[in-house]
Design an enzyme around this catalytic site. Structure first.
Site, short mmCIF file in Angstrom:
data_model
loop_
_atom_site.label_atom_id
_atom_site.label_comp_id
_atom_site.label_asym_id
_atom_site.label_seq_id
_atom_site.Cartn_x
_atom_site.Cartn_y
_atom_site.Cartn_z
N GLY A 68 1.86 -3.87 -7.91
CA GLY A 68 0.84 -4.86 -7.63
C GLY A 68 1.16 -6.18 -8.32
N ASN A 146 -10.24 -5.98 -13.20
CA ASN A 146 -9.65 -4.79 -13.80
C ASN A 146 -10.23 -4.46 -15.16
OD1 ASN A 146 -8.19 -7.29 -14.41
ND2 ASN A 146 -6.91 -6.02 -15.73
N GLN A 174 -7.49 -3.35 -7.89
CA GLN A 174 -8.55 -2.45 -8.38
C GLN A 174 -9.57 -2.10 -7.30
OE1 GLN A 174 -8.91 -0.82 -11.17
NE2 GLN A 174 -7.25 -1.73 -12.35
N SER A 194 -1.69 -1.75 -4.99
CA SER A 194 -0.74 -0.90 -5.72
C SER A 194 -1.12 0.56 -5.57
CB SER A 194 -0.73 -1.29 -7.20
OG SER A 194 0.24 -0.54 -7.90
N ALA A 195 -0.15 1.41 -5.24
CA ALA A 195 -0.42 2.82 -4.91
C ALA A 195 -0.98 3.60 -6.09
CB ALA A 195 0.86 3.48 -4.41
N HIS A 196 -0.53 3.32 -7.30
CA HIS A 196 -0.93 4.18 -8.42
C HIS A 196 -2.38 3.97 -8.85
CE1 HIS A 196 -0.85 1.58 -12.15
NE2 HIS A 196 -0.26 0.77 -11.30
N THR A 231 16.70 -2.72 -1.35
CA THR A 231 16.52 -1.55 -0.50
C THR A 231 15.18 -0.88 -0.79
OG1 THR A 231 18.91 -1.17 -0.51
CG2 THR A 231 17.51 0.67 0.18
N CYS A 318 -1.99 -3.65 -19.08
CA CYS A 318 -0.85 -4.57 -19.14
C CYS A 318 -0.77 -5.32 -20.46
CB CYS A 318 -0.91 -5.55 -17.97
SG CYS A 318 -0.79 -4.74 -16.37
#
Length: 372
Positions: A68, A146, A174, A194-196, A231, A318
């Site tokens: 993200g 967040n 979030q 963001s996936a997580h 990639t 973070c």
């Protein structure tokens, strides 16, 4: 150990892990023309199509990134570098990835206005409108905080920006998977996710880029439509798509469950003398509670919670390890001491009622120790 730090990251859902294992044998480069590359491209593009359909975008508007934070940087720096000069409007309570990108833009000669939140941490469309200048080309406001959990009126802000001829970006990291969100309904030009944050794998995010928006690639290359070199990982993209699909499928029921748990947690925390809520009391994510403990030593408070078996945080993951207090709490008027003596509790899919009650019990003891 009770885990109440889902705003930092969520555990990988077992169903998502199984789905990723089903394609773990797909190792080809999606850009290769042979059979291995074609299979990898099929998985990658299948994930792109699913994400686009779930979020009200077109497949070519989905750019996969490594996080993200990268999506935020690509949105702000990519648009600004394509533009060359001008003015950006944002807020003082954004994620560090946004604020860091804005500081870099300032060093490059761009002008930035940071909107100040009110004591509840809210920012309003009227502030955006007042800050606009003839050379404003981008407005960036997060969908959900967040740290506080506040939900911002981004649809109205996007309308204000567009009426001025500016683009609108929102960091929805979030929010997506936690509250209803679709690109075609919000009206944003760029959206970070963001996936997580919704029980998917780490190392994969995405930036939704409305068709026609010009981006200068931060990583040169031909991948992702020339907007992000490198990639891509079909397996991680597949995991993101599966996780997003499940999160949105469970959203109505899960939102109600988390809201009930949050209210119980909040009531327990605020029943302790000298504990105050940070953020808006209602316009907030169902999973998040941020409190300040007056008269407590912040480091002792956090360590006591962990030693007693409950994992929470003192703010954004973070900034973990930093001695500096939360910039968000300082922006809403907390002193440096109060900001350090603040905790963020964030609930998740696997959080139980018993864990919430245990967290309140531990919090009471942790406060006692931190004030001793």
């Amino acid at each position: 150990m009770v885990y109440l730090d889902h705003a930092a990251t969520t555990p990988l859902d077992p169903e998502v892990l199984r789905a990723m294992r089903e394609v773990e044998g797909v190792f080809g480069n999606p850009s290769s023309v042979h059979r291995f590359g074609q299979e990898a491209r099929r998985v990658l593009e299948g994930a792109r199509e699913r994400v686009a359909a779930l979020l009200g975008a077109r497949p070519r508007e989905v750019v996969f990134t490594a996080s993200g934070s990268e999506a935020d940087a690509l949105a702000l720096l990519g648009v600004a570098l394509a533009r060359g000069k001008g003015h950006v409007v944002s807020t003082a309570v954004e994620h560090a990835a946004v604020l860091g990108s804005l500081r870099l833009l300032e060093r490059l000669g761009f002008a930035v206005t940071y909107l100040k939140p009110d004591p509840l941490g809210m920012v309003y469309p009227e502030q955006v409108e007042e800050a606009l200048r003839p050379d404003t080309f981008l407005v960036s406001v997060m969908t959900a905080s967040n740290e506080l959990g506040n939900l911002y009126p981004v649809r109205a802000m996007a309308e204000v920006a567009h009426a001025h001829g500016a683009l609108f970006h929102t960091d929805a990291v979030q929010a997506i998977g936690q509250v209803p969100f679709r690109l075609d309904e919000v009206g944003a030009d760029l959206v970070s996710l963001s996936a997580h944050k919704f029980y998917g794998p780490k190392g994969i995010g995405a930036l939704l880029v409305r068709h026609g928006v010009e981006l200068f690639p931060l990583v040169p290359g031909k991948q992702e439509g020339g907007r992000r070199g490198g990639t891509p990982s079909p397996i991680l993209a597949h995991g993101l798509a599966v996780a997003l699909e499940k999160a949105l499928r469970l959203l109505p029921e899960e939102s109600e469950r988390l809201l009930a748990l949050r209210r119980r947690l909040e009531a327990g925390l605020l029943s302790v003398e000298g504990v105050e809520l940070n953020g808006h009391p209602e316009k907030r994510l169902p999973k998040l509670v941020n409190v300040t403990v007056k008269g407590a030593d912040g480091e002792a408070l956090l360590l006591a919670m962990d030693l007693l078996g409950v994992a929470v945080s003192s703010g954004s993951a973070c900034s973990a390890g930093s001695l500096e207090p939360s910039h968000v709490l300082l922006a809403i008027g907390r002193s440096r001491e109060e900001a350090r003596a603040s905790l963020r509790f964030s609930l998740g899919r696997f959080t139980t009622l018993e864990e919430v009650d245990r967290a309140v019990e531990v919090f009471r003891e942790a406060v006692r120790r931190a004030r001793a």
